[in-house]
Design an enzyme around this catalytic site. Structure first.
Site, PDB file in Angstrom:
ATOM      1  CD  GLU A  11      -1.272  -6.079   5.683  1.00 43.60           C
ATOM      2  OE1 GLU A  11      -1.406  -4.872   5.947  1.00 43.60           O
ATOM      3  OE2 GLU A  11      -0.959  -6.502   4.550  1.00 43.60           O
ATOM      4  CB  CYS A  52      -0.985  -0.042   1.171  1.00 44.80           C
ATOM      5  SG  CYS A  52      -2.387   1.103   0.982  1.00 44.80           S
ATOM      6  CG  ASP A  89       1.567 -12.573  29.021  1.00 44.07           C
ATOM      7  OD1 ASP A  89       1.354 -13.401  28.122  1.00 44.07           O
ATOM      8  OD2 ASP A  89       1.124 -11.411  28.997  1.00 44.07           O
ATOM      9  CB  SER A  90       3.096 -14.384  35.246  1.00 46.68           C
ATOM     10  OG  SER A  90       1.809 -14.896  35.560  1.00 46.68           O
ATOM     11  CB  ALA A  91       1.306 -19.266  33.537  1.00 46.26           C
ATOM     12  CG  HIS A 114      -3.686  -3.685   3.300  1.00 46.03           C
ATOM     13  ND1 HIS A 114      -2.662  -3.168   4.069  1.00 46.03           N
ATOM     14  CD2 HIS A 114      -4.336  -2.617   2.774  1.00 46.03           C
ATOM     15  CE1 HIS A 114      -2.696  -1.851   4.017  1.00 46.03           C
ATOM     16  NE2 HIS A 114      -3.705  -1.487   3.237  1.00 46.03           N
ATOM     17  CB  SER A 148      -0.263 -11.981  37.430  1.00 40.70           C
ATOM     18  OG  SER A 148      -0.247 -12.528  36.120  1.00 40.70           O
ATOM     19  N   GLY A 149      -1.477 -15.150  37.727  1.00 40.06           N
ATOM     20  CA  GLY A 149      -2.611 -15.941  37.287  1.00 40.06           C
ATOM     21  C   GLY A 149      -2.826 -15.867  35.800  1.00 40.06           C
ATOM     22  N   GLY A 150      -2.080 -14.959  35.136  1.00 35.08           N
ATOM     23  CA  GLY A 150      -2.204 -14.807  33.696  1.00 35.08           C
ATOM     24  C   GLY A 150      -1.274 -15.737  32.941  1.00 35.08           C
TER      25      GLY A 150
END
Length: 524
Positions: free
Chosen positions: A183, A86, A239-241, A181, A235-237
């Site tokens: 993508e 584009c 990412d931290s897990a 586009h 944190s329970g999320g």
């Protein structure tokens, strides 16, 4: 033998496109590492990155104005394949001697592309075939300018009814331009077109796989940490897990997990997190009661950025105190690539800070712990794939994201114990009903927001002034853009009815129907 997952790489230069991060995700899905940088990045940085190919993103501006953004001129002189999308195609054409003009008829939405020369990018790709035997592709357009004259050395490789030069190529220099586009999902063959560029034209080997990422992360953690201990905040999320699991897989008992009970977690979350991690991770978990500490630090603070920074400061101080007790030198954090992108400043202003992420900008400058961030290069969907490969339970992996500062940024303005209690109950009702109705996994993130405003209502036979709760649910793939979730009215009515009847302090419930952009997913 371990693979070098960064050896073959693609550089994406961002001209301010809402789809720039989506291009990066598509390249990663092909199995090749890539990074997103502002279009005015300096030459030394690009040469140090040593890309096998460069993609120029779209953008909201027009090449026809002299002051608008241009690609660094030297990228057309280093022998590297370049793909312009584009605006990226338009600036390539303009900078290499072609002409770009405003079109009499802009194209926004679906268009049918007629392939004139399928070599390289379009080889073997078609959605349909024209009566003349030409490949036809369904593509997504979003432009008001067109390339009206090709630069020297280029030829037209595709067209649409409104764009005679909808794709172009200089096969000798390996420069390619697409007005559409590839993508976005609205271009069904877009993934294959990008794969042709990345794999066949740029000659990249697809080493960016979940298995190789895990192997590389484990090796990197072991080399950085050695025999020292690492502390990871839970944190329970997801990412931290995944961070904790990767670190544990790399160094075993050298990991100490810390769960900080800030008082700002969701209802019953502390007990749930302890149960999950002690059961599934098998690592040492320490729970620190810091409720009073966080409330004291947040007292009188209304500004969202201040709340985020205070949360980051308090988290780090708690970790440092635990680290000193345990003689730990390293802090493991679940920072992911969108955190880095949204928190980055660029010279163009195209990457303005939208909000400070708890995992990035919220860290104090005088932090005493060394930082390790094994997910820093990954998008959320890549993190989830890692988690499943590492054997974490699906319920945890697909749990909705929760911000580091917790409910502090889901309470507009100053935080109080009363507000937290009300919000916890409202949020729990919303999530419970989503799960009961099988909508929880149909949305990407859902939560309640507390507004410290009172609205008149009627309870019994009396007027009642109560607080307002907003409900937010969105659908997204990468959390860089998101659409509000069109949940059934009957469902929302049921949730609203429960909240105003079960929480006496609430008199009104509203539903947030705003996309990202223009809004962010969180309210603060």
């Amino acid at each position: 033998m371990l693979k070098d997952i960064h050896q073959h790489r693609i550089l994406i230069l961002d001209f301010g496109s809402q789809y720039a991060q989506l291009i990066a995700r598509r390249v990663r899905e092909i199995g090749v590492y890539c990074e997103l940088m502002p279009c005015d990045i300096d030459e030394e940085t690009i040469r140090d990155f040593n890309p096998h190919g460069i993609i120029l993103s779209g953008g909201p501006e027009t090449v026809t104005l002299s002051h608008t953004l241009r690609a660094p001129a030297f990228i057309f002189e280093i022998g590297c394949p370049v793909l312009g999308i584009c605006y990226g195609m338009q600036t390539m054409a303009y900078q290499l001697g072609g002409k770009v003009n405003r079109t009499a008829k802009a194209e926004f939405g679906h268009a049918q592309l007629r392939v004139l020369n399928p070599a390289f990018l379009f080889d073997g790709i078609e959605d349909q075939v024209s009566p003349q035997g030409e490949p036809l592709l369904d593509v997504w357009m979003s432009h008001g300018d067109i390339v009206s004259e090709l630069p020297p050395g280029f030829e037209a490789t595709a067209c649409t009814d409104n764009s005679p030069l909808a794709a172009m190529a200089d096969f000798k220099r390996r420069f390619f331009g697409l007005q559409f586009h590839p993508e976005v999902t609205h271009t069904p063959q877009g993934h294959r077109i990008l794969a042709h560029f990345v794999i066949h034209i740029c000659q990249c080997i697809p080493n960016w796989t979940t298995k190789h990422i895990i192997e590389d992360s484990i090796r990197d953690i072991q080399e950085k940490v050695g025999k020292e201990q690492v502390i990871v905040g839970l944190s329970g999320g997801v990412d931290s897990a995944v961070t904790a699991t990767l670190v544990h897989k790399a160094i075993g008992d050298q990991l100490v997990c810390v769960l900080v009970d800030t008082g700002l977690l969701r209802l019953n979350e502390v007990d749930e997190v302890l149960n999950v991690f002690q059961k599934h991770l098998g690592a040492k978990v320490i729970c620190v009661d810091a409720k009073d500490r966080f409330m004291k630090a947040l007292k009188g603070i209304s500004d969202p950025e201040e709340k985020r920074k205070i949360a980051g400061e308090q988290f780090i101080r708690v970790f440092e105190e635990q680290a000193k007790k345990l003689n730990v030198k390293w802090l493991g954090q679940g920072t992911i690539y969108p955190d880095v992108i949204e928190s980055a400043k660029t010279k163009t202003g195209k990457g303005h800070i939208i909000k400070t992420h708890h995992n990035v900008g919220g860290l104090p400058l005088n932090m005493e712990l060394k930082l390790i961030e094994p997910l820093r290069e990954l998008f959320k969907d890549e993190v989830r794939k890692l988690g499943l490969e590492l054997g974490l339970p699906a319920d945890l992996i697909y749990r909705h994201p929760f911000p580091g500062p917790g409910l502090a940024i889901r309470i507009l303005g100053e935080v109080s114990a009363e507000y937290i209690n009300i919000l916890k109950q409202a949020d729990a009702i919303f999530i419970e009903e989503l799960k009961k109705s099988d909508y929880y996994h149909q949305v990407s993130q859902a939560f309640a927001v507390f507004m410290p405003l009172k609205s008149v209502g009627v309870k019994g036979d009396a007027r009642h002034y109560g607080y307002i709760i907003a409900l937010r649910a969105v659908k997204t793939v990468d959390f860089m853009t998101a659409q509000w979730a069109d949940l059934p009215h009957e469902f929302l009515s049921k949730v609203s009815h429960r909240i105003v009847n079960e929480i006496k302090e609430v008199s009104r419930v509203v539903y947030d129907m705003t996309n990202k952009p223009p809004a962010t997913i969180e309210w603060e």
